[in-house]
Design a protein around this motif. Structure first.
Motif, PDB file in Angstrom:
ATOM      1  N   ALA A  12     -12.825  -4.257 -12.571  1.00 58.97           N
ATOM      2  CA  ALA A  12     -12.369  -2.875 -12.405  1.00 58.97           C
ATOM      3  C   ALA A  12     -11.492  -2.771 -11.153  1.00 58.97           C
ATOM      4  CB  ALA A  12     -13.572  -1.940 -12.263  1.00 58.97           C
ATOM      5  N   PRO A  13     -10.478  -1.919 -11.186  1.00 63.12           N
ATOM      6  CA  PRO A  13      -9.610  -1.800 -10.009  1.00 63.12           C
ATOM      7  C   PRO A  13     -10.344  -1.211  -8.819  1.00 63.12           C
ATOM      8  CG  PRO A  13      -9.056  -0.142 -11.669  1.00 63.12           C
ATOM      9  CD  PRO A  13     -10.041  -1.068 -12.301  1.00 63.12           C
ATOM     10  N   GLN A  14     -10.105  -1.785  -7.645  1.00 66.24           N
ATOM     11  CA  GLN A  14     -10.653  -1.249  -6.403  1.00 66.24           C
ATOM     12  C   GLN A  14      -9.703  -0.178  -5.858  1.00 66.24           C
ATOM     13  OE1 GLN A  14     -11.023  -4.552  -3.744  1.00 66.24           O
ATOM     14  NE2 GLN A  14     -12.999  -5.192  -4.536  1.00 66.24           N
ATOM     15  N   GLU A  15     -10.210   0.620  -4.926  1.00 69.11           N
ATOM     16  CA  GLU A  15      -9.337   1.558  -4.239  1.00 69.11           C
ATOM     17  C   GLU A  15      -8.367   0.768  -3.379  1.00 69.11           C
ATOM     18  OE1 GLU A  15      -9.815   5.797  -2.025  1.00 69.11           O
ATOM     19  OE2 GLU A  15     -11.112   4.189  -1.326  1.00 69.11           O
ATOM     20  N   GLU A  16      -7.093   0.981  -3.622  1.00 67.32           N
ATOM     21  CA  GLU A  16      -6.075   0.215  -2.908  1.00 67.32           C
ATOM     22  C   GLU A  16      -5.981   0.682  -1.460  1.00 67.32           C
ATOM     23  OE1 GLU A  16      -1.345  -0.956  -3.437  1.00 67.32           O
ATOM     24  OE2 GLU A  16      -2.468  -0.031  -5.073  1.00 67.32           O
ATOM     25  N   PRO A  17      -5.682  -0.225  -0.533  1.00 69.20           N
ATOM     26  CA  PRO A  17      -5.502   0.188   0.864  1.00 69.20           C
ATOM     27  C   PRO A  17      -4.435   1.263   0.994  1.00 69.20           C
ATOM     28  CG  PRO A  17      -5.615  -2.209   0.695  1.00 69.20           C
ATOM     29  CD  PRO A  17      -5.548  -1.687  -0.703  1.00 69.20           C
ATOM     30  N   ALA A  18      -4.525   2.039   2.064  1.00 67.55           N
ATOM     31  CA  ALA A  18      -3.527   3.074   2.305  1.00 67.55           C
ATOM     32  C   ALA A  18      -2.160   2.465   2.573  1.00 67.55           C
ATOM     33  CB  ALA A  18      -3.956   3.947   3.481  1.00 67.55           C
ATOM     34  N   LEU A  19      -2.147   1.361   3.287  1.00 71.16           N
ATOM     35  CA  LEU A  19      -0.915   0.617   3.567  1.00 71.16           C
ATOM     36  C   LEU A  19      -1.191  -0.856   3.313  1.00 71.16           C
ATOM     37  CD1 LEU A  19       0.131   2.124   7.046  1.00 71.16           C
ATOM     38  CD2 LEU A  19       1.232   2.592   4.865  1.00 71.16           C
ATOM     39  N   VAL A  20      -0.252  -1.534   2.677  1.00 72.86           N
ATOM     40  CA  VAL A  20      -0.396  -2.977   2.494  1.00 72.86           C
ATOM     41  C   VAL A  20       1.001  -3.596   2.463  1.00 72.86           C
ATOM     42  CG1 VAL A  20      -0.491  -2.767  -0.033  1.00 72.86           C
ATOM     43  CG2 VAL A  20      -1.428  -4.810   1.087  1.00 72.86           C
ATOM     44  N   THR A  21       1.161  -4.712   3.154  1.00 69.04           N
ATOM     45  CA  THR A  21       2.432  -5.431   3.149  1.00 69.04           C
ATOM     46  C   THR A  21       2.168  -6.909   2.880  1.00 69.04           C
ATOM     47  OG1 THR A  21       2.485  -6.067   5.504  1.00 69.04           O
ATOM     48  CG2 THR A  21       3.288  -3.864   4.948  1.00 69.04           C
ATOM     49  N   ARG A  22       3.159  -7.576   2.310  1.00 71.25           N
ATOM     50  CA  ARG A  22       3.090  -9.018   2.093  1.00 71.25           C
ATOM     51  C   ARG A  22       4.435  -9.634   2.466  1.00 71.25           C
ATOM     52  NH1 ARG A  22      -1.317  -7.959   2.304  1.00 71.25           N
ATOM     53  NH2 ARG A  22      -3.039  -8.309   0.848  1.00 71.25           N
ATOM     54  N   GLY A  23       4.409 -10.489   3.465  1.00 69.79           N
ATOM     55  CA  GLY A  23       5.621 -11.183   3.878  1.00 69.79           C
ATOM     56  C   GLY A  23       6.708 -10.273   4.402  1.00 69.79           C
ATOM     57  N   LEU A  24       6.331  -9.112   4.912  1.00 72.45           N
ATOM     58  CA  LEU A  24       7.325  -8.128   5.355  1.00 72.45           C
ATOM     59  C   LEU A  24       8.107  -8.682   6.549  1.00 72.45           C
ATOM     60  CD1 LEU A  24       8.297  -5.243   4.669  1.00 72.45           C
ATOM     61  CD2 LEU A  24       6.757  -4.425   6.471  1.00 72.45           C
ATOM     62  N   THR A  25       9.440  -8.679   6.403  1.00 70.80           N
ATOM     63  CA  THR A  25      10.303  -9.299   7.406  1.00 70.80           C
ATOM     64  C   THR A  25      11.512  -8.418   7.660  1.00 70.80           C
ATOM     65  OG1 THR A  25       9.644 -11.524   6.707  1.00 70.80           O
ATOM     66  CG2 THR A  25      11.710 -11.341   7.938  1.00 70.80           C
ATOM     67  N   LYS A  26      11.908  -8.328   8.920  1.00 67.16           N
ATOM     68  CA  LYS A  26      13.137  -7.628   9.276  1.00 67.16           C
ATOM     69  C   LYS A  26      13.929  -8.464  10.256  1.00 67.16           C
ATOM     70  CE  LYS A  26      16.219  -4.375   9.445  1.00 67.16           C
ATOM     71  NZ  LYS A  26      17.070  -4.108   8.265  1.00 67.16           N
ATOM     72  N   ARG A  27      15.122  -8.873   9.810  1.00 61.01           N
ATOM     73  CA  ARG A  27      16.045  -9.617  10.671  1.00 61.01           C
ATOM     74  C   ARG A  27      17.318  -8.789  10.826  1.00 61.01           C
ATOM     75  NH1 ARG A  27      16.353 -14.954  12.069  1.00 61.01           N
ATOM     76  NH2 ARG A  27      14.808 -15.550  10.495  1.00 61.01           N
ATOM     77  N   LEU A  40      -0.233  -7.128   6.139  1.00 60.33           N
ATOM     78  CA  LEU A  40      -1.049  -6.082   6.753  1.00 60.33           C
ATOM     79  C   LEU A  40      -1.823  -5.341   5.677  1.00 60.33           C
ATOM     80  CD1 LEU A  40      -1.344  -4.870   9.677  1.00 60.33           C
ATOM     81  CD2 LEU A  40       0.306  -3.132   8.963  1.00 60.33           C
ATOM     82  N   SER A  41      -3.073  -4.962   5.994  1.00 61.33           N
ATOM     83  CA  SER A  41      -3.876  -4.183   5.056  1.00 61.33           C
ATOM     84  C   SER A  41      -4.655  -3.119   5.830  1.00 61.33           C
ATOM     85  CB  SER A  41      -4.848  -5.095   4.302  1.00 61.33           C
ATOM     86  OG  SER A  41      -5.616  -4.365   3.365  1.00 61.33           O
ATOM     87  N   VAL A  42      -4.373  -1.858   5.526  1.00 60.12           N
ATOM     88  CA  VAL A  42      -4.967  -0.728   6.239  1.00 60.12           C
ATOM     89  C   VAL A  42      -5.929  -0.008   5.294  1.00 60.12           C
ATOM     90  CG1 VAL A  42      -4.516   1.447   7.420  1.00 60.12           C
ATOM     91  CG2 VAL A  42      -2.904  -0.465   7.657  1.00 60.12           C
ATOM     92  N   PRO A  43      -7.251  -0.101   5.505  1.00 63.74           N
ATOM     93  CA  PRO A  43      -8.210   0.535   4.587  1.00 63.74           C
ATOM     94  C   PRO A  43      -8.065   2.051   4.579  1.00 63.74           C
ATOM     95  CG  PRO A  43      -9.297  -1.041   6.055  1.00 63.74           C
ATOM     96  CD  PRO A  43      -7.919  -0.834   6.585  1.00 63.74           C
ATOM     97  N   ARG A  44      -8.277   2.647   3.423  1.00 67.32           N
ATOM     98  CA  ARG A  44      -8.270   4.099   3.336  1.00 67.32           C
ATOM     99  C   ARG A  44      -9.428   4.681   4.146  1.00 67.32           C
ATOM    100  NH1 ARG A  44      -5.105   6.655  -0.948  1.00 67.32           N
ATOM    101  NH2 ARG A  44      -4.068   5.034  -2.177  1.00 67.32           N
ATOM    102  N   GLY A  45      -9.159   5.796   4.819  1.00 65.99           N
ATOM    103  CA  GLY A  45     -10.167   6.454   5.621  1.00 65.99           C
ATOM    104  C   GLY A  45     -10.367   5.874   7.004  1.00 65.99           C
ATOM    105  N   SER A  46      -9.615   4.825   7.335  1.00 66.05           N
ATOM    106  CA  SER A  46      -9.771   4.201   8.654  1.00 66.05           C
ATOM    107  C   SER A  46      -8.878   4.877   9.678  1.00 66.05           C
ATOM    108  CB  SER A  46      -9.409   2.716   8.585  1.00 66.05           C
ATOM    109  OG  SER A  46      -8.030   2.537   8.266  1.00 66.05           O
ATOM    110  N   VAL A  47      -9.208   4.665  10.958  1.00 64.26           N
ATOM    111  CA  VAL A  47      -8.276   4.935  12.053  1.00 64.26           C
ATOM    112  C   VAL A  47      -7.818   3.559  12.505  1.00 64.26           C
ATOM    113  CG1 VAL A  47      -7.922   5.964  14.322  1.00 64.26           C
ATOM    114  CG2 VAL A  47      -9.515   7.021  12.715  1.00 64.26           C
ATOM    115  N   PHE A  48      -6.604   3.208  12.136  1.00 65.90           N
ATOM    116  CA  PHE A  48      -6.117   1.838  12.270  1.00 65.90           C
ATOM    117  C   PHE A  48      -5.164   1.739  13.445  1.00 65.90           C
ATOM    118  CE2 PHE A  48      -3.847  -2.009  11.395  1.00 65.90           C
ATOM    119  CZ  PHE A  48      -4.698  -2.803  10.632  1.00 65.90           C
ATOM    120  N   GLY A  49      -5.522   0.950  14.435  1.00 68.79           N
ATOM    121  CA  GLY A  49      -4.686   0.759  15.603  1.00 68.79           C
ATOM    122  C   GLY A  49      -3.726  -0.394  15.404  1.00 68.79           C
TER     123      GLY A  49
END
Length: 327
Positions: A12-27, A40-49
């Motif tokens: 069954a699908p889990q609740e997806e993180p509020a923010l998630v990135t894979r290989g995010l790059t900026k040049r 990066l993976s930011v759980p829903r309901g968290s206060v993420f620093g």
């Protein structure tokens, strides 16, 4: 790159993180690599620093997540939707304060918020006055509502920008250095507001170079250095990864250093009438035995105990550098 939705063991699908990135790059042009392969993976309901020195890639990451600049590579999802493709449906659910607020200096604080609220196609004009008044009250600017924004201090401008982000209920609040320019009282008020928002179910993603700020209000954190992710996890786990310090208060620091060294305490240093040391990871001496050894040696012990590792200790251990360095 495609980001898949996580599933449970039963499929069954889990609740997806509020923010998630894979290989995010900026040049940037000229070859400057501002963000390098960020996962990066930011759980829903968290206060993420989102933690790192100035110049470590925090603001660039946030600008990519909010669709303000395009990544050079990688993928990202915000509130379960791909960005920047789904920006029109995602961003109305997000409140953001990035690199300081863009205010109309010739307008009052109240009129600035009215202008911002009017630009929201989903905002009900009939309740606008109530929304603006409530937002100003939440950030402590009610008494300055009629003052021109150009006359606001830096801290007041930060508050007004935060009020603009709070005009509507948000699933996600993205704050880039939200306490910049605030006095200690203002910082405490913003921290209390962040806790209140989190208690109401809002995910808060908070970028800062202030370790104390992250440690006080965040449940989770990620550490950035020179554009790369060093680590991420709960704040408690990050701090727990650093050994506790032995702390001895004594007017006889030189004698204390000698006795503690004889009993295997590592990395000893005296700071006035405080002696700090590191207990060995394997077969550490018993604290009661250490205290007794000091007393037998005639060392006057005024305080004795341990201090848990802090996020600052964790940062230095992970990156090998002090925190006030621009990466």
């Amino acid at each position: 790159m495609h980001l898949s939705v996580p599933t449970t063991d039963a499929g069954a699908p889990q609740e997806e993180p509020a923010l998630v990135t894979r290989g995010l790059t900026k040049r940037y042009r000229g070859g400057q690599l501002a963000v390098d392969g960020l996962d990066l993976s930011v759980p829903r309901g968290s206060v993420f620093g989102f933690l790192g020195p100035n110049g470590s890639g925090k603001t660039t990451t946030i600008r990519m997540l909010m669709g303000l600049i395009a990544p050079s590579a990688g993928a990202m999802r915000v509130l379960g939707q791909p960005m920047p493709r789904a920006a029109r449906t995602v961003l109305p659910r997000v409140g953001a304060l990035i690199e300081g607020p863009a205010l109309y200096g010739f307008l009052s604080g109240w009129d600035n918020l009215v202008r911002f609220d009017s630009a929201d196609p989903d905002a009900d004009p009939g309740t606008r006055r109530e929304r603006v008044g409530h937002a100003l009250e939440r950030v402590g600017l009610t008494s300055a509502a009629g003052k021109k924004a150009r006359a606001y201090s830096l801290g007041m401008k930060q508050r007004l920008g935060l009020a603009a982000a709070l005009l509507q209920p948000r699933e996600l609040l993205v704050l880039d250095e939200p306490t910049n320019g605030l006095d200690p009282q203002g910082m405490r008020e913003i921290r209390a507001l962040v806790r209140e928002l989190a208690a109401d179910g809002t995910t808060v993603f908070l970028s800062s170079h202030l370790l104390d700020e992250i440690e006080h209000i965040c449940t989770h954190a990620a550490v950035m250095a020179r554009g790369r992710l060093v680590t991420q996890g709960t704040v408690a786990d990050l701090a727990a990864g650093v050994h506790s310090h032995l702390v001895v208060g004594t007017p006889d620091p030189e004698d204390a250093l000698r006795v503690l060294k004889e009993h295997g305490v590592l990395d000893l240093v005296a700071e006035g009438e405080r002696v700090l040391g590191q207990l060995p990871g394997e077969d550490p001496p018993d604290l009661a035995d250490l205290n007794a050894a000091l007393v037998r040696a005639g060392v006057r012990v005024r305080a004795f105990g341990t201090e848990r590792g802090s996020l600052e200790d964790a940062f230095v251990a992970l990156t090998g550098e002090g925190f006030d360095v621009a990466g």
